[in-house]
Design a protein around this motif. Structure first.
Motif, PDB file in Angstrom:
ATOM      1  N   LEU A 183       0.825  -1.202   0.000  1.00 32.27           N
ATOM      2  CA  LEU A 183       0.000   0.000   0.000  1.00 32.27           C
ATOM      3  C   LEU A 183       0.863   1.258   0.000  1.00 32.27           C
ATOM      4  CD1 LEU A 183      -2.711  -1.027   2.630  1.00 32.27           C
ATOM      5  CD2 LEU A 183      -2.995  -0.915   0.149  1.00 32.27           C
ATOM      6  N   THR A 184       0.422   2.280  -0.733  1.00 34.82           N
ATOM      7  CA  THR A 184       1.121   3.569  -0.755  1.00 34.82           C
ATOM      8  C   THR A 184       0.711   4.389   0.467  1.00 34.82           C
ATOM      9  OG1 THR A 184      -0.641   4.683  -1.986  1.00 34.82           O
ATOM     10  CG2 THR A 184       1.038   3.516  -3.280  1.00 34.82           C
ATOM     11  N   ILE A 213     -11.014   3.722  -1.937  1.00 30.46           N
ATOM     12  CA  ILE A 213      -9.714   4.378  -1.792  1.00 30.46           C
ATOM     13  C   ILE A 213      -8.994   4.238  -3.133  1.00 30.46           C
ATOM     14  CG2 ILE A 213      -9.649   3.793   0.669  1.00 30.46           C
ATOM     15  CD1 ILE A 213      -7.467   1.714   0.023  1.00 30.46           C
ATOM     16  N   GLU A 214      -7.803   4.780  -3.232  1.00 27.29           N
ATOM     17  CA  GLU A 214      -7.034   4.628  -4.466  1.00 27.29           C
ATOM     18  C   GLU A 214      -6.865   3.132  -4.765  1.00 27.29           C
ATOM     19  OE1 GLU A 214      -2.934   6.450  -6.322  1.00 27.29           O
ATOM     20  OE2 GLU A 214      -2.903   5.732  -4.258  1.00 27.29           O
ATOM     21  N   GLY A 215      -7.143   2.738  -5.989  1.00 26.30           N
ATOM     22  CA  GLY A 215      -7.134   1.327  -6.357  1.00 26.30           C
ATOM     23  C   GLY A 215      -5.741   0.726  -6.427  1.00 26.30           C
ATOM     24  N   GLY A 236     -10.542   0.382  -6.489  1.00 27.94           N
ATOM     25  CA  GLY A 236     -10.468   0.970  -5.157  1.00 27.94           C
ATOM     26  C   GLY A 236     -11.566   0.523  -4.220  1.00 27.94           C
ATOM     27  N   LYS A 237     -12.393  -0.414  -4.667  1.00 29.93           N
ATOM     28  CA  LYS A 237     -13.462  -0.931  -3.819  1.00 29.93           C
ATOM     29  C   LYS A 237     -12.895  -1.922  -2.814  1.00 29.93           C
ATOM     30  CE  LYS A 237     -18.340  -2.016  -4.314  1.00 29.93           C
ATOM     31  NZ  LYS A 237     -18.734  -0.667  -3.895  1.00 29.93           N
ATOM     32  N   LEU A 238     -13.443  -1.904  -1.606  1.00 35.93           N
ATOM     33  CA  LEU A 238     -13.021  -2.822  -0.557  1.00 35.93           C
ATOM     34  C   LEU A 238     -14.069  -3.910  -0.387  1.00 35.93           C
ATOM     35  CD1 LEU A 238     -11.792  -0.183   2.025  1.00 35.93           C
ATOM     36  CD2 LEU A 238     -10.348  -1.653   0.619  1.00 35.93           C
ATOM     37  N   ILE A 239     -13.620  -5.155  -0.348  1.00 32.53           N
ATOM     38  CA  ILE A 239     -14.488  -6.315  -0.176  1.00 32.53           C
ATOM     39  C   ILE A 239     -13.996  -7.084   1.051  1.00 32.53           C
ATOM     40  CG2 ILE A 239     -15.329  -8.463  -1.190  1.00 32.53           C
ATOM     41  CD1 ILE A 239     -14.731  -7.242  -3.954  1.00 32.53           C
ATOM     42  N   ILE A 240     -14.893  -7.325   1.988  1.00 31.76           N
ATOM     43  CA  ILE A 240     -14.536  -8.054   3.206  1.00 31.76           C
ATOM     44  C   ILE A 240     -15.194  -9.422   3.156  1.00 31.76           C
ATOM     45  CG2 ILE A 240     -14.495  -8.013   5.718  1.00 31.76           C
ATOM     46  CD1 ILE A 240     -14.992  -4.986   5.571  1.00 31.76           C
ATOM     47  N   LEU A 241     -14.403 -10.465   3.080  1.00 37.95           N
ATOM     48  CA  LEU A 241     -14.945 -11.820   3.004  1.00 37.95           C
ATOM     49  C   LEU A 241     -15.496 -12.246   4.357  1.00 37.95           C
ATOM     50  CD1 LEU A 241     -12.226 -13.553   0.789  1.00 37.95           C
ATOM     51  CD2 LEU A 241     -14.307 -12.363   0.078  1.00 37.95           C
ATOM     52  N   MET A 242     -16.607 -12.996   4.315  1.00 38.13           N
ATOM     53  CA  MET A 242     -17.252 -13.431   5.545  1.00 38.13           C
ATOM     54  C   MET A 242     -17.282 -14.958   5.611  1.00 38.13           C
ATOM     55  SD  MET A 242     -17.716 -10.614   7.187  1.00 38.13           S
ATOM     56  CE  MET A 242     -19.012 -10.667   8.419  1.00 38.13           C
ATOM     57  N   LYS A 243     -18.146 -15.544   6.441  1.00 44.13           N
ATOM     58  CA  LYS A 243     -18.045 -16.965   6.769  1.00 44.13           C
ATOM     59  C   LYS A 243     -18.273 -17.900   5.571  1.00 44.13           C
ATOM     60  CE  LYS A 243     -16.976 -16.512  11.098  1.00 44.13           C
ATOM     61  NZ  LYS A 243     -17.725 -17.051  12.226  1.00 44.13           N
ATOM     62  N   ASP A 244     -19.100 -17.499   4.611  1.00 45.75           N
ATOM     63  CA  ASP A 244     -19.318 -18.322   3.415  1.00 45.75           C
ATOM     64  C   ASP A 244     -18.470 -17.839   2.233  1.00 45.75           C
ATOM     65  OD1 ASP A 244     -21.141 -19.859   4.754  1.00 45.75           O
ATOM     66  OD2 ASP A 244     -22.922 -18.998   3.818  1.00 45.75           O
ATOM     67  N   GLY A 245     -17.473 -17.017   2.511  1.00 46.47           N
ATOM     68  CA  GLY A 245     -16.657 -16.421   1.455  1.00 46.47           C
ATOM     69  C   GLY A 245     -15.780 -17.433   0.745  1.00 46.47           C
ATOM     70  N   GLN A 246     -15.351 -17.042  -0.454  1.00 49.64           N
ATOM     71  CA  GLN A 246     -14.464 -17.870  -1.273  1.00 49.64           C
ATOM     72  C   GLN A 246     -13.184 -18.201  -0.514  1.00 49.64           C
ATOM     73  OE1 GLN A 246     -14.533 -14.455  -3.801  1.00 49.64           O
ATOM     74  NE2 GLN A 246     -12.304 -14.305  -3.844  1.00 49.64           N
ATOM     75  N   THR A 247     -12.572 -19.302  -0.858  1.00 50.16           N
ATOM     76  CA  THR A 247     -11.379 -19.759  -0.152  1.00 50.16           C
ATOM     77  C   THR A 247     -10.082 -19.247  -0.783  1.00 50.16           C
ATOM     78  OG1 THR A 247     -11.352 -21.805  -1.449  1.00 50.16           O
ATOM     79  CG2 THR A 247     -12.559 -21.836   0.641  1.00 50.16           C
ATOM     80  N   THR A 248     -10.167 -18.713  -2.006  1.00 44.96           N
ATOM     81  CA  THR A 248      -9.006 -18.104  -2.666  1.00 44.96           C
ATOM     82  C   THR A 248      -9.458 -16.840  -3.383  1.00 44.96           C
ATOM     83  OG1 THR A 248      -9.318 -19.355  -4.733  1.00 44.96           O
ATOM     84  CG2 THR A 248      -7.872 -20.338  -3.055  1.00 44.96           C
TER      85      THR A 248
END
Length: 278
Positions: A183-184, A213-215, A236-248
């Motif tokens: 990150l910058t 934020i800046e991508g 710049g979008k933020l994605i927060i993985l949760m309990k059923d989220g992808q494994t990779t």
């Protein structure tokens, strides 16, 4: 059996989760708010892994077909047993034919219903947690029945507890993710000074945030992710993985939520504010 008269918006059976299969692409699943789920099981003196109902936004209407004991927790959602109000984090005796109904959501987003000895739905890959296609469906349906073992007598050591549910907490404590050092200074400044809000795209798989934020155009191989991994997209979008989220995933993993922060985020709905604290 527990008869489902109305299923609510999105109600599932969840336990502590399904472990040992992430290399096969199977997510952990399990309760989104582990703290609330653990508290209702503790009140009922259940095993930590006992299955509970996770109730999202709008609650179900349920008829108990055998005597037992229950406890409610998580989101503040009005509830009645045979039209008599009941509250969170108390052991409640129910009898055959009793009807539990949920009403208005007042605070938080996910409520939990624990039952003495847990729900005894099918154990698949070591867990009862709903996750299609491991389980036949991803939520309960009208007029189906969920199995549990009848209990006529139970003298709890603690019949109720006061719980700091953190439903209004907006601060998410985070650790540095594997790509944090990429990150910058500008990205870091934006990440920890901005207040973000939950986008309408939020579910058990992932929470997206409205503000950006800046991508990042970092090129990287698809790498392992966990519940609570915060990914940064090129836009710049933020994605927060949760309990059923992808494994990779192939986006930079810039932050990792602490376990308590996952609990807090699980109680947020569209428009709610959050901020990151390193």
């Amino acid at each position: 059996m527990l008869k489902i008269l109305k299923p609510g918006f999105f109600t599932t059976v969840q336990d502590c989760g399904r472990f040992g299969y992430r290399d096969k692409g199977v997510p952990v699943s399990g309760v989104m708010d582990s703290y609330a789920g653990a508290k209702v099981n503790a009140l009922l003196e259940n095993e930590e892994s006992a299955a509970v109902l996770e109730i999202t936004m709008t609650g179900p209407t349920l008829e108990f077909q055998a005597d037992t004991f229950i406890a409610l927790g998580g989101a503040e959602m009005t509830a009645t047993l045979n039209n008599t109000p009941v509250s969170n984090y108390k052991v409640i005796k129910v009898k055959k034919g009793d009807v539990l109904s949920y009403g208005k959501l007042e605070s938080g987003f996910r409520a939990y219903l624990g039952i003495k000895n847990g729900f005894t739905t099918s154990l698949l890959l070591g867990s009862r947690s709903f996750f299609f296609p491991v389980t036949e469906r991803n939520s309960i349906k009208s007029l189906e029945s969920l199995p549990y073992s009848p209990v006529k007598e139970f003298a709890p050591k603690i019949s109720e507890m006061k719980v700091d549910a953190d439903l209004d907490n907006a601060s998410l404590k985070v650790y540095r993710g594997p790509e944090f050092e990429e990150l910058t200074d500008r990205q870091l400044g934006e990440l920890f000074s901005k207040e973000f809000s939950v986008a309408k795209e939020n579910n058990r798989m992932a929470y997206q945030l409205n503000e950006t934020i800046e991508g990042s155009n970092l090129s990287m191989l698809t790498s392992a992710t966990l519940p609570g991994t915060v990914q940064l997209t090129p836009s710049g979008k933020l994605i927060i993985l949760m309990k059923d989220g992808q494994t990779t995933g192939g986006y930079p993993r810039i932050l990792q939520l602490a376990d308590k922060s996952i609990d807090i985020l699980a109680q947020k709905r569209s428009g709610d504010s959050i901020r990151f604290t390193l």
